[in-house]
Structure formats: structure tokens, C-alpha cells
Design an enzyme around this catalytic site. Structure first.
Site, short mmCIF file in Angstrom:
data_model
loop_
_atom_site.label_atom_id
_atom_site.label_comp_id
_atom_site.label_asym_id
_atom_site.label_seq_id
_atom_site.Cartn_x
_atom_site.Cartn_y
_atom_site.Cartn_z
CB CYS A 119 -0.92 -0.04 1.22
SG CYS A 119 -2.10 1.31 1.30
CB CYS A 120 3.81 2.29 2.05
SG CYS A 120 3.18 2.76 3.68
CB CYS A 202 -2.54 7.02 5.76
SG CYS A 202 -1.55 7.37 4.30
CB CYS A 205 -1.28 3.50 8.98
SG CYS A 205 -1.84 2.39 7.67
CB CYS A 228 5.95 5.02 4.62
SG CYS A 228 7.02 6.40 4.23
S1 SF4 Z 1 0.45 4.67 5.69
FE1 SF4 Z 1 -1.15 3.05 5.60
S2 SF4 Z 1 -2.81 3.82 4.26
FE2 SF4 Z 1 -0.98 5.14 3.98
S3 SF4 Z 1 0.04 4.31 2.21
FE3 SF4 Z 1 0.99 3.32 3.98
S4 SF4 Z 1 -0.19 1.43 4.42
FE4 SF4 Z 1 -1.38 2.70 2.97
#
Ligand code: SF4
Length: 247
Positions: A119-120, A202, A205, A228
């Protein structure tokens, strides 16, 4: 083994000159060393106003890159607009994930639950790479040593991902230094700091933390993940740096 900046003559010379310098002097030197080839990367988070205020004082048109992941708190998006206007920053760019990446890998916007690294990667690492790689030779981060043990060895200047030079002007500063600067310049705080969020990423998280806790302990709380991936080497050196990341 961490990347040895002392083996890099450019970084070594910059570090020798700047490692005990004030943040404003480091920023000035960075902007002069890489004219039109340097950007400030900012999360517009809890302590971002200090670095952005310093940058705006030197060059309000400096490119400021904001990773608009699509998962920010609404308060962060409002703060990004209000703070940029207040500081007179004229070149803030919102970097967004590729539509195709979201459609293929995260169509329900819940990848953070099953694979936060992926996701990151699609929401932060790749959008930044797409801009940094072709346009800039150097960038500036707001990381500080006091934030977490993983940042305790953070140098003022380092060789980063894709061979870009990275400046960390606030590396030496303490929380008290930041607070004093923010107060002296009447900088507006991120609205969530009043609710126990000393580090803000985010919304899925990020959690509020108790007073006195490691200020990044609310990020990916309850998991092994602490960073991240923006500052994790993806080329040489072969093994991860120990200075962590996150903006
Ligand atoms: S902090 Fe969480 S929601 Fe944001 S990009 Fe990374 S995993 Fe995804």
C-alpha cells in the site's frame, strides 16, 4: 551494514561542512548546491510547519512535494492548503498514486489491512519516485533523530535512493527546539496534535498516543512496520539503512 556516507566524497564534504550547522544554514547550502534541482518533501504533519517556514523564508518558490495518498485525514488536507497559503509557498505539488495501480492492487482502498508495504509502495514510494527520479538531484526531509530509535543515527546529509542526495536539516534538533521555533514564529499547529497525535500519516495507520510515548509509536501501531519505505534503499547499498524513514 548501513550505507557508509564517508565513502561518498560529495556527501562526505557536505556533512563535514554542515553537520553542526543550524537548520536554516543547512537549507540555504542545500538550495545553493542544487539550484532548481532540489525539492522539499513534506507530509504537512505534526511538525512540518517548522521546516516549511524555513524553506519559504529562503525561497518561497522552492518545489514542495506532498504525497496525497488518498488516505489522509481531512484535517491534513485542509492544513496543507492553509499552511501553504500562510507561508506563501507558491510551488506545492500534490503527488497522487497512479489510477492503474489503485484499480489493480487496491480497488477497495483496504490494501493497508493485508499488505501495508504494498500500500505504501503504490501510494507513497512510487508517486515520489516518478517525480524525483527525472526532475531532481537532491531533496530535503523533515526527519529528526529524537523521533525514534530507528532515526538515532540520522546524518544531516546522506546519499539516498536512486543516488539522490538527501538533506535532513532538522536532524540535530530536539522537540524543545521545534516547539520554541514554532512559538517564536506563531506557526499554526496541525489540528490533530491537540488530540494526542504527535506524528500524523494516513488515517488507517495513525493512532493517538499517550503523553511521553515514542512520538512515532502511533504509526502502524500493533504491527512490526515502523516506516513507509520512502527512505529504504532500493538500489545500492544492498542492506537497509538504519536511519528509518517516513515523512
Ligand atoms: S500509511 Fe497506511 S494507508 Fe498510507 S500508504 Fe501506507 S499502508 Fe497505505
Amino acid at each position: 551494514m548501513p550505507f557508509d556516507n564517508a565513502l561518498d566524497p560529495v556527501v562526505d564534504a557536505l556533512n563535514a561542512r554542515l553537520r553542526h550547522a543550524a537548520p536554516q544554514e543547512i537549507l540555504q547550502a542545500a538550495f545553493e548546491a542544487y539550484p532548481r534541482q532540489i525539492a522539499v518533501v513534506s507530509s504537512f504533519g505534526a511538525e512540518s510547519a517548522v521546516l516549511l517556514h524555513m524553506a519559504a523564508g529562503i525561497d518561497p518558490d522552492i518545489p514542495v512535494l506532498f504525497l496525497d495518498t488518498g488516505q489522509h485525514f481531512g484535517q491534513t488536507l485542509d492544513y496543507r492548503k492553509q499552511l501553504a497559503m500562510r507561508l506563501g509557498l507558491t510551488n506545492v505539488r500534490d503527488l497522487r498514486p497512479a489510477f492503474a495501480d489503485l484499480a489493480l492492487q487496491d480497488p477497495k482502498a483496504d490494501l493497508y489491512k493485508t499488505d501495508p508495504d504494498a500500500c505504501c509502495d503504490i501510494r507513497k514510494v512510487q508517486p515520489l519516485d516518478r517525480v524525483l527520479r527525472p526532475e531532481f538531484e537532491a531533496w530535503v526531509t523533515g526527519r529528526k533523530r529524537f523521533q525514534a530509535l530507528t532515526r538515532a543515527a540520522l546524518p544531516v546529509v546522506e546519499r539516498g535512493e536512486g543516488d539522490k542526495v538527501k538533506f535532513n536539516p532538522l536532524a540535530n534538533w530536539t522537540k524543545a527546539d521545534l516547539d520554541a521555533y514554532a512559538e517564536a514564529h506563531a506557526l499554526p499547529p496541525h489540528p490533530l496534535t491537540a488530540f494526542g497525535y504527535p506524528s500524523i500519516g494516513c488515517w488507517p495507520c495513525t493512532k493517538a498516543v499517550d503523553d511521553g510515548a515514542d512520538e512515532r509509536s502511533g504509526r502502524w501501531a500493533g504491527s512490526e512496520k515502523t516506516e513507509c519505505g520512502l527512505h529504504t534503499p532500493r538500489h545500492a547499498p544492498a542492506e537497509p539503512s538504519n536511519v528509518g524513514d517516513g515523512i
